[in-house]
Write a protein that holds these residues in place. Structure first.
Motif, mmCIF file in Angstrom:
data_model
loop_
_atom_site.group_PDB
_atom_site.id
_atom_site.type_symbol
_atom_site.label_atom_id
_atom_site.label_comp_id
_atom_site.label_asym_id
_atom_site.label_seq_id
_atom_site.Cartn_x
_atom_site.Cartn_y
_atom_site.Cartn_z
ATOM 1 N N LEU A 41 7.851 -1.315 -36.061
ATOM 2 C CA LEU A 41 6.783 -2.215 -36.503
ATOM 3 C C LEU A 41 5.427 -1.822 -35.919
ATOM 4 C CD1 LEU A 41 8.553 -5.687 -36.178
ATOM 5 C CD2 LEU A 41 8.171 -4.363 -38.267
ATOM 6 N N PHE A 42 5.428 -0.997 -34.850
ATOM 7 C CA PHE A 42 4.190 -0.635 -34.153
ATOM 8 C C PHE A 42 3.741 0.779 -34.525
ATOM 9 C CE2 PHE A 42 6.119 -4.016 -31.773
ATOM 10 C CZ PHE A 42 5.064 -4.780 -31.313
ATOM 11 N N SER A 43 3.993 1.154 -35.768
ATOM 12 C CA SER A 43 3.597 2.485 -36.223
ATOM 13 C C SER A 43 2.140 2.552 -36.660
ATOM 14 C CB SER A 43 4.503 2.919 -37.385
ATOM 15 O OG SER A 43 4.382 2.003 -38.473
ATOM 16 N N GLY A 44 1.465 1.426 -36.788
ATOM 17 C CA GLY A 44 0.065 1.408 -37.182
ATOM 18 C C GLY A 44 -0.172 1.046 -38.634
ATOM 19 N N ARG A 45 0.874 0.919 -39.408
ATOM 20 C CA ARG A 45 0.695 0.550 -40.808
ATOM 21 C C ARG A 45 1.038 -0.924 -40.997
ATOM 22 N NH1 ARG A 45 5.601 0.707 -43.639
ATOM 23 N NH2 ARG A 45 7.363 1.460 -42.378
ATOM 24 N N SER A 46 0.512 -1.500 -42.043
ATOM 25 C CA SER A 46 0.726 -2.922 -42.316
ATOM 26 C C SER A 46 2.150 -3.161 -42.783
ATOM 27 C CB SER A 46 -0.263 -3.425 -43.367
ATOM 28 O OG SER A 46 -1.591 -3.273 -42.906
ATOM 29 N N VAL A 47 2.749 -4.206 -42.235
ATOM 30 C CA VAL A 47 4.115 -4.583 -42.600
ATOM 31 C C VAL A 47 4.129 -6.077 -42.876
ATOM 32 C CG1 VAL A 47 6.512 -4.718 -41.847
ATOM 33 C CG2 VAL A 47 5.107 -2.754 -41.192
ATOM 34 N N ALA A 48 4.738 -6.467 -44.005
ATOM 35 C CA ALA A 48 4.887 -7.884 -44.334
ATOM 36 C C ALA A 48 6.154 -8.396 -43.673
ATOM 37 C CB ALA A 48 4.947 -8.080 -45.843
ATOM 38 N N LEU A 49 5.991 -9.204 -42.625
ATOM 39 C CA LEU A 49 7.154 -9.707 -41.901
ATOM 40 C C LEU A 49 7.889 -10.812 -42.675
ATOM 41 C CD1 LEU A 49 5.708 -9.887 -38.271
ATOM 42 C CD2 LEU A 49 7.057 -8.062 -39.309
ATOM 43 N N LYS A 50 7.155 -11.558 -43.510
ATOM 44 C CA LYS A 50 7.767 -12.648 -44.282
ATOM 45 C C LYS A 50 6.960 -12.839 -45.558
ATOM 46 C CE LYS A 50 10.690 -16.037 -44.870
ATOM 47 N NZ LYS A 50 12.114 -15.767 -45.133
ATOM 48 N N ARG A 51 7.650 -13.023 -46.691
ATOM 49 C CA ARG A 51 7.010 -13.185 -47.988
ATOM 50 C C ARG A 51 7.403 -14.511 -48.632
ATOM 51 N NH1 ARG A 51 4.997 -8.573 -50.315
ATOM 52 N NH2 ARG A 51 5.499 -6.576 -49.326
ATOM 53 N N ASP A 52 6.653 -14.771 -49.690
ATOM 54 C CA ASP A 52 6.975 -15.893 -50.574
ATOM 55 C C ASP A 52 7.092 -17.202 -49.798
ATOM 56 O OD1 ASP A 52 7.431 -17.134 -52.982
ATOM 57 O OD2 ASP A 52 9.588 -16.703 -53.006
ATOM 58 N N LEU A 53 6.041 -17.516 -49.060
ATOM 59 C CA LEU A 53 6.007 -18.744 -48.258
ATOM 60 C C LEU A 53 4.949 -19.670 -48.817
ATOM 61 C CD1 LEU A 53 6.046 -17.124 -44.699
ATOM 62 C CD2 LEU A 53 8.015 -18.113 -45.895
ATOM 63 N N ASP A 54 5.242 -20.947 -48.745
ATOM 64 C CA ASP A 54 4.165 -21.870 -49.073
ATOM 65 C C ASP A 54 3.215 -21.961 -47.889
ATOM 66 O OD1 ASP A 54 5.377 -23.497 -47.164
ATOM 67 O OD2 ASP A 54 6.438 -24.694 -48.660
ATOM 68 N N GLU A 55 2.145 -22.668 -48.037
ATOM 69 C CA GLU A 55 1.106 -22.665 -47.012
ATOM 70 C C GLU A 55 1.597 -23.272 -45.703
ATOM 71 O OE1 GLU A 55 -3.638 -23.755 -46.538
ATOM 72 O OE2 GLU A 55 -2.493 -24.451 -48.294
ATOM 73 N N ALA A 56 2.382 -24.312 -45.762
ATOM 74 C CA ALA A 56 2.882 -24.954 -44.540
ATOM 75 C C ALA A 56 3.823 -24.026 -43.791
ATOM 76 C CB ALA A 56 3.566 -26.277 -44.882
ATOM 77 N N GLU A 57 4.740 -23.381 -44.535
ATOM 78 C CA GLU A 57 5.665 -22.452 -43.893
ATOM 79 C C GLU A 57 4.918 -21.250 -43.324
ATOM 80 O OE1 GLU A 57 9.787 -23.144 -46.419
ATOM 81 O OE2 GLU A 57 8.362 -21.600 -47.042
ATOM 82 N N ALA A 58 3.930 -20.747 -44.053
ATOM 83 C CA ALA A 58 3.165 -19.593 -43.570
ATOM 84 C C ALA A 58 2.420 -19.930 -42.275
ATOM 85 C CB ALA A 58 2.181 -19.136 -44.641
#
Length: 346
Positions: A41-58
């Motif tokens: 995860l610390f390679s320097g590129r962007s990674v989406a850790l979690k998707r498809d969340l509503d605003e409260a969950e995000a």
């Protein structure tokens, strides 16, 4: 109307003031994963850790990951839209449920506890601690930038200015009865004069002791001469150290003819201006030292003046004494002879 969906994006950077290893441990505990996957995860590129969340969950995921020390952000997730779909890397791992993310680790002491604003072990307010660490990191970066800008004009080939060796004091310590240290020309003359003046009453005591016992007077004279010689060696060695020479050169004074010239050299040659291998320079001369040194320099002049006055007077006294003696023992030529009596002639 379709509800907006969000994702949590991580670019491999920790929160300001949080150690990288602490962030890795917290993420490994949150995601229940091994260190190899966490390191990816610390390679320097962007990674989406979690998707498809509503605003409260995000917002909930965002707060939990930030408390773990990861610098994450919330973005609108458009990957499910048929018009704006794009290829993005899938999450490296499946994070746990929000209930699992509610646990946290203290960024200061590392204590693991349920999510809270205050650490149960060390008692710090976590948000204030992270803000303070971020402020310190900013100040350190600003100080480093100012140092870099100040030295930007210097030559890259200039030698380093790091301090090497022991820091010497500005002046050395004065010790009369020691071969360590340094003394200058004026102090050498002053101490020599002080030694002579200190020996005068000792000489008077030795002279008075002859009336009691010649043996006692001889012993006192031997002890006084030894003390005088030892102290003279001490101050002579320190004078040589001030020039930067070895103290063993003091033995040159015993060499015939050369010794007298070497003694004059010790009085004339100045010492080194700064520290040398024998220590820092001696302290400035006091008024007493200067007066004693002047007495040494004025002594030959005073002795010469007294000699110029005393020697002719003594010669005149001797001449008059000789004339008086000759007159006393010389018999006059015209001495009258007493006449003899008649009785004596008969």
């Amino acid at each position: 109307m379709v509800e907006a969906r969000y994702k949590i994006v991580f670019e491999g950077e920790p929160m300001p003031g949080v150690a990288l290893e602490t962030v890795k441990e917290n993420l490994a505990r949150l995601f229940k994963s091994d260190s190899r996957k966490i390191d990816s995860l610390f390679s320097g590129r962007s990674v989406a850790l979690k998707r498809d969340l509503d605003e409260a969950e995000a917002d909930k995921y965002l707060a939990a990951l930030q408390r773990a020390g990861a610098m994450v952000r919330k973005e609108q997730d458009r990957s499910n839209s048929p018009l704006e779909a794009k290829d993005e890397p899938a999450p490296m791992m499946a994070p746990q449920t929000p209930a699992m993310i509610d646990s946290m680790r203290c960024p200061k002491c590392g204590h693991e506890q349920p999510r809270a604003a205050e650490c149960q072990a060390c008692g710090i307010i976590i948000d204030k601690y992270l803000a303070r660490q971020a402020q310190l990191a900013t100040e350190a970066a600003a100080a480093q930038a100012s140092i870099t800008s100040a030295t930007a004009g210097s030559s890259p080939y200039a030698p380093t200015r790091a301090q090497v060796g022991e820091v010497l004091p500005e002046y050395g310590e004065l010790k009369v009865l020691s071969t360590e240290g340094r003394i200058g020309r004026v102090r050498y003359l002053g101490w020599s004069m002080a030694l002579i003046l200190a020996f005068l009453p000792v000489g008077a005591v030795i002279a008075a002791s002859f009336a009691l016992s010649s043996t006692l007077a001889s012993l006192l004279a031997i002890v006084a001469c030894i003390v005088l010689a030892v102290v003279g060696v001490f101050i002579g060695v320190q004078r040589l150290h001030d020039i930067g020479w070895s103290g063993w050169l003091w033995l040159v004074n015993f060499v015939p003819f050369v010794g007298s010239v070497f003694a004059l050299i010790m009085l004339v040659v100045p010492g080194t201006s700064g520290p040398n291998r024998y220590g820092p320079p001696p302290p400035p001369n006091s008024l007493a030292v200067k007066v004693l040194a002047c007495l040494v320099l004025l002594a030959p002049i005073v002795i010469g003046i007294l000699s110029a006055i005393a020697i002719p007077a003594y010669q005149d006294y001797v001449s008059r004494a000789q004339l008086t003696g000759e007159t006393r023992y010389e018999q006059p030529a015209d001495t009258a002879i007493a006449p003899q009596s008649d009785s004596a002639s008969e």
